[in-house]
Design an enzyme around this catalytic site. Sequence first.
Site, PDB file in Angstrom:
ATOM      1  CG  HIS A 134     -13.190  -9.482  -2.912  1.00  0.00           C
ATOM      2  ND1 HIS A 134     -14.032 -10.515  -3.274  1.00  0.00           N
ATOM      3  CD2 HIS A 134     -12.081  -9.598  -3.676  1.00  0.00           C
ATOM      4  CE1 HIS A 134     -13.456 -11.229  -4.233  1.00  0.00           C
ATOM      5  NE2 HIS A 134     -12.272 -10.696  -4.499  1.00  0.00           N
TER       6      HIS A 134
ATOM      7  CG  ASN B 158      -9.079   1.515  -3.779  1.00  0.00           C
ATOM      8  OD1 ASN B 158      -8.304   1.176  -4.668  1.00  0.00           O
ATOM      9  ND2 ASN B 158     -10.203   0.849  -3.524  1.00  0.00           N
TER      10      ASN B 158
ATOM     11  CG  HIS C  77      -8.759  -6.624  -4.072  1.00  0.00           C
ATOM     12  ND1 HIS C  77      -9.584  -5.778  -4.775  1.00  0.00           N
ATOM     13  CD2 HIS C  77      -9.030  -7.873  -4.535  1.00  0.00           C
ATOM     14  CE1 HIS C  77     -10.311  -6.476  -5.625  1.00  0.00           C
ATOM     15  NE2 HIS C  77      -9.999  -7.749  -5.502  1.00  0.00           N
TER      16      HIS C  77
ATOM     17  CD  GLU D 278     -19.247  -3.953 -32.116  1.00  0.00           C
ATOM     18  OE1 GLU D 278     -19.123  -3.777 -33.336  1.00  0.00           O
ATOM     19  OE2 GLU D 278     -18.391  -3.564 -31.275  1.00  0.00           O
TER      20      GLU D 278
ATOM     21  CG  PHE E 150     -18.656  -7.561 -35.162  1.00  0.00           C
ATOM     22  CD1 PHE E 150     -17.477  -8.223 -35.489  1.00  0.00           C
ATOM     23  CD2 PHE E 150     -19.099  -6.565 -36.014  1.00  0.00           C
ATOM     24  CE1 PHE E 150     -16.752  -7.889 -36.630  1.00  0.00           C
ATOM     25  CE2 PHE E 150     -18.381  -6.232 -37.154  1.00  0.00           C
ATOM     26  CZ  PHE E 150     -17.201  -6.892 -37.461  1.00  0.00           C
TER      27      PHE E 150
ATOM     28  CG  HIS F 193     -16.767  -8.683 -41.543  1.00  0.00           C
ATOM     29  ND1 HIS F 193     -15.427  -8.483 -41.326  1.00  0.00           N
ATOM     30  CD2 HIS F 193     -17.363  -7.478 -41.336  1.00  0.00           C
ATOM     31  CE1 HIS F 193     -15.210  -7.217 -41.010  1.00  0.00           C
ATOM     32  NE2 HIS F 193     -16.368  -6.590 -41.002  1.00  0.00           N
TER      33      HIS F 193
END
Length: 673
Positions: free
Chosen positions: A35, A192, A265, A414, A440, A476
């Site tokens: 890049h 940019n 890019h 989280e 989670f 959950h």
Amino acid sequence: MDIAALRAKNPDHWMKAAAIRALTLDAVAAANSGHSGMPMGMADVATVLFENHLKFDASAPKWPDRDRFILSAGHGSMLIYSLLHLVGDAQVTLDQIKNFRQLGALTAGHPENFLLDAVETTTGPLGQGISNAVGFAIAEEIQRAQYGKKLVDHHTYAIAGDGCLMEGISQEAIGLAGRLSLGKLIVFWDNNNITIDGTVELSDRTNQVQRFKASGWHVQEIDGHDPEAIDAAITAAKKSRKPSMIACKTHIALGHAAQDTSKGHGALTDADQLKAAKEVYGWNHGPFEVPADVKSQWEAIGARGAEERAAWEARLAEVGSAKRNRFERAYAGDAPKKLSATIKALKKQIAEEAPSVATRKSSEMVLKAVNPIMPETVGGSADLTGSNNTKTEDLGIFDVDNRKGRYIYYGIREHGMAAAMNGMALHGGIRPYGGTFFCFTDYARPAMRLAALMKTPTVFVMTHDSIGVGEDGPTHQPVEHLAICRATPNTYVFRPADTAETAEAWEIALTSKDTPSVLALTRQNLPTVRTEAKNTNLTEKGAYVLAEAEGKRQAILIATGSEVSVAMDAKAKLEAEGIGTRVVSMPCMELFAEQDEAYRRKVLPAGAAVRVGIEAAARQGWDQWLLGERAKPGKSDFVGMDRFGASAPAGQLFEKFGITADNVVAKVKTLLG
């Protein structure tokens, strides 16, 4: 963009920045991948930062009181590689630049902290670096409060692009940093207006300046190619008590035919266009060639911090031995000598009292014993403090008016919490741990993966680990999460059966130097299964014989966590019918896999005994122990989950899904025929 005017206005600056652009073009062209555009666009900002502000010594990249520089837009890795080579970093030789992105090179496609000492964190997944930077800044604040400004007084700088700011984690990080007023954190936004698909307007209309201001940041807008404006903005940012965002209006792939386009890019490899860009820069040198005067100017920048580092080392030598030893021990990642004795004392107490508690409570009991003797621990939770049991009374709350606090209220963030903890661990001198519900981990997963990749000993406290959650239901209740965590390389996944195993798991997690730990802990109470105090850390073996068969061994029950007590109940029923049964507790599969074959064979011997695995989770990962390790073909089974859970009291759910001693007994009898 009038590049000729820029060159004429400040030729010394221009040539130093042009060195970054030229090396980037050469390295990407040689690799035929990479890049180019971001390093070319942000070269001016980086040059001013390194020359005038960044506190570092190129000869000592791990100096504890250096400023931290984080390239959140990690795809532009040639920016940091060029900088490190130019300032004289011993690892980033010209050969490394020439071998950019090649097998075995230290100059990987994205910056990797485990390859180069001067790379603070592994970036590339967008948004992670800026979120790590929040953790770096928190660590600096805490340590400055603990040790004083003579030892700890530095800034954290990060370069983030449009992509970083689009990722959801960036708002988690920005909001937390603003709330905590992390005044030593300075972020440069590479504004940019280009993404891979085209201009930012294709997918976003966010006013980033207003967004940062709304989150409590000090914000400035500048021309990212004006060295005087860049310098003034950094100077102003360093004076603010708020975290700072400097919006740098830049041109991606500056001076190239692909300037200000999405093509800029990626990899700019066309030879004619490369030559034309160098001509625009006034760079009349061959590939990978940096003129001696420019290189010497950069090397002087790299050596500028040597005197300050020497002064810091003198100050460290002057502080009292106790404080100095604590500082050096924490930065070495060594646990205090008291830790082992503290864990042993707690295990002895538990064996005597045999409490019936949830392992999340067991974890709290361990932390109450450990936190006072390890001032480097920093705890927290993603808005589940009372459920995760991660806060102990001695920690104090980290806040604007209490930088000595060692507990962080992360809010419902989280992912941001996990990334910030990684940043704290990478900063050095801090042992971070943080909690949420095990389900989670889905939100925290990208940062957990990076902790493993970066060899960062972050501790993820994941409670409510199964259908034992009960009435909250399948949203959950983790089912696949143990398998996901175990599938991740370089991760210790602990599922302790009682307080003794929980204490041992914490001891391992707090002494690890290059492996993160996941502690999967129960909501529901569990009986103590280790009723005999052992000085040896049995969890360190990964698995061990908890209870031996009373007669001829015909069955081996292998269980983790809450199901170890189920296995013990099944053993009692089987033994009553004359079926000799061994129970193996397996709190950490990864550690068991690391043991030598002789030990594994001792725990899981070959022979006619049938094997049944028991875990309130998916089967994935278990067949290594049920079908492998010299198991008898066709003589193994698994008691666990093959579907999502349900909303009901936990006891009813274990009955519904067959995770019971009676079902285990039935499985064993069927296998025995």
